[in-house]
Enzyme design. Sequence first.
Site, PDB file in Angstrom:
ATOM      1  N   LYS A  43       0.903  -1.322  -0.290  1.00 41.99           N
ATOM      2  CA  LYS A  43      -0.030   0.012  -0.048  1.00 41.99           C
ATOM      3  C   LYS A  43       0.855   1.107   0.125  1.00 41.99           C
ATOM      4  O   LYS A  43       1.314   1.703   0.905  1.00 41.99           O
ATOM      5  CB  LYS A  43      -0.890  -0.087   1.199  1.00 41.99           C
TER       6      LYS A  43
ATOM      7  N   GLU B 118       8.184   1.505  11.701  1.00 44.39           N
ATOM      8  CA  GLU B 118       9.411   2.336  11.905  1.00 44.39           C
ATOM      9  C   GLU B 118       8.663   3.752  11.895  1.00 44.39           C
ATOM     10  O   GLU B 118       7.999   4.076  10.690  1.00 44.39           O
ATOM     11  CB  GLU B 118      10.380   2.143  10.632  1.00 44.39           C
TER      12      GLU B 118
ATOM     13  N   CYS C 211      12.770  10.790   8.459  1.00 45.03           N
ATOM     14  CA  CYS C 211      12.418  10.106   9.624  1.00 45.03           C
ATOM     15  C   CYS C 211      13.646  10.310  10.305  1.00 45.03           C
ATOM     16  O   CYS C 211      13.498  10.650  11.676  1.00 45.03           O
ATOM     17  CB  CYS C 211      12.128   8.832   9.558  1.00 45.03           C
TER      18      CYS C 211
ATOM     19  N   GLU D  39       8.148  16.136  16.097  1.00 45.00           N
ATOM     20  CA  GLU D  39       8.445  15.932  14.642  1.00 45.00           C
ATOM     21  C   GLU D  39       7.728  16.976  13.760  1.00 45.00           C
ATOM     22  O   GLU D  39       6.806  16.847  13.515  1.00 45.00           O
ATOM     23  CB  GLU D  39       8.270  14.525  14.334  1.00 45.00           C
TER      24      GLU D  39
END
Length: 499
Positions: free
Chosen positions: A193, A269, A304, A401
Amino acid sequence: MVTDSPKTLADWQALAATLNLETRAFIDGEFVPAVSGSTLTSINPATGETLAEVASCDTADAERATQVARAAFESGAWSRCDPGKRKRVLLRLAELVNAHRDELALLDTLDMGKPISSSQGDVAGTVACLRYQAECIDKLYGEVAPTGDGALGLVLREPMGVVAAIVPWNFPLMMTSWKIAPALAAGNSVILKPSEKSPLSALRLAQLVQEAGIPPGVFQVLPGYGHTVGKALALSMEVDCLAFTGSTGVGKQLMQYAGQSNLKRVFLECGGKSPNIVFADCQQLDAVAQSAAAAIFHNQGEVCIAGSRLLVENSIREDFVARVVKAAEQMQPGDPLDPNSFMGAMVDEAQYQRVLDYIRLGVSEGAALKLGGEASASKGYFLPPTIFDNVTPEMRIGREEIFGPVLSVFGFDSEEQAIALANDSDYGLAAGVWSQDIDRIMRVSRRLQSGQVYVNNWAGVDQTVPFGGVKQSGNGRDKSLHAQEKYCEVKTVWMSLSV
C-alpha cells in the site's frame, strides 16, 4: 539497456514528457481499476499541476487482494519453491530496476517533489537492497539443537504468509524495497500500500515484478488512502504481518487494528526527533557544520532520521552555529528536476502549511531565528532552510517531529547534560556524536537511547546493518539479515530417535 542518465534540467524535462504512467491497481497479476471506480489525484508539488488520476482502493479491493495473496501462498509457487529460484528472480528484478533507474527516479521526483539527485540515490539504494536480500536467501541456515542421543531438535525458518506493507511518501521506492525485498526473499506473499501522495513508482515497480517472473498474486499493489484500504489491510484476518513506516500516531492505530483482528505481527518504523551532538573537541568544524546542515535539510527535512535537534557544546556554539548557517545558505530549494538543486518542494500544501505553522510557533516560543522562516515566493510548495538557536527542552519545535527543513539548536556544558538532552524525547530513531575522544564516543554511544548512532558522520550506513528505532520510534528492523528473519516464523521440530 541502461544508458547514461540525463545531465541537465532540460534533459530531465524532456524525459518527463515521454512518461506513460500506470495508474491502476495491481491485483492477481493484472492492472485493474478500483472496484468502486474511485480515483485520487496525484499532484506535482513543484508546480501544483495534476500528474494523474490514480485508482483509489478500499475494503473491496483489499478483500480481493488478500484472498489472492493467501491462495498464492498456499499454492507454494513462491513460498515453497527452491531458494535458488527465488534468488534468481529477485536478482532479475534488481537488474530491471537498475535498467529503468532514470524513469523510476523521475517518478518519485515528480510525485513528491524531492530533488532528482536524491531520487537517483534512492533507486541505487533500492537496487542494493534487492540484491542484498536476494543473496541472503540461500545463506540463512536453520539450526540443530543440542540434544542427547535419543532426540534430534531442528529449528526451522518458514515464511509467515501474507505480508501487508504500508510505506511512506518521503522515500517512496526505497522504503518499498526495504519492506518487500526481505518479505519476498523469505517466501511470503506481499501486498503493498503506497502512500496516496506518491503511488507512481510502486505501480511501475509492479510492471517490473511481472517481467521478472514473480508469480501472480505474490506481489500486489493497492494505491489508496490509509483510512480506507490501509485500515482494511490492518484489520484483515488474512494478513499475517503488517510492516509500516510512517507517523507514530498511525503506528499506534495499526497496533490497535492488529489486536482487534488476528494479532498479526506489526513492525513499525515511526517518527523521530534525532539529536546530533557536537562536542568542543571536534575537529574540521566547517565540514562538521556542512554535515549537520545536510542532516536536517536533505530531502527538505522530510526524513524520519533527520538531525533536527543540534546539540552544541556552549564553548563553541556561537561560532559553530554561524558555520551551520553559512552552509545552509547554500542549500536553498530549487526545481526538483535540476540536478544542482539540493532541496526540492514539500510534498503537498498540507505539509507546507504544517511546517510554516511550526516556524511561527518557534518565533512565538522565543527561539532565536537565525535563518529562513519565510515561504518562498516561487510557484509550488517550497520552503528554505530555517534555523532556530536558543531552543529549550520545553519548546514544541524542539520536541515534536516537524518533518520539514527546520533545525532546533540547543546548548550544553557537559557530557552528562548532552546525554540528558539527547534522551529527553519520546523518540529514539537515530543520533549523532561528533568528537575526537574515543572514550567519550563509546560512553555516549552506549547511553544514547537510539536504534542507531552515527559517529563523526550522519547516516553513513549500508545494507549490512539494521535500521530501526526504540521508544515511540517503533520496533523491528529493516535492512541486513535481521530484516529477512523478521518475516519468518520459527518452528521447532523435535524427533525421538530409537537408540
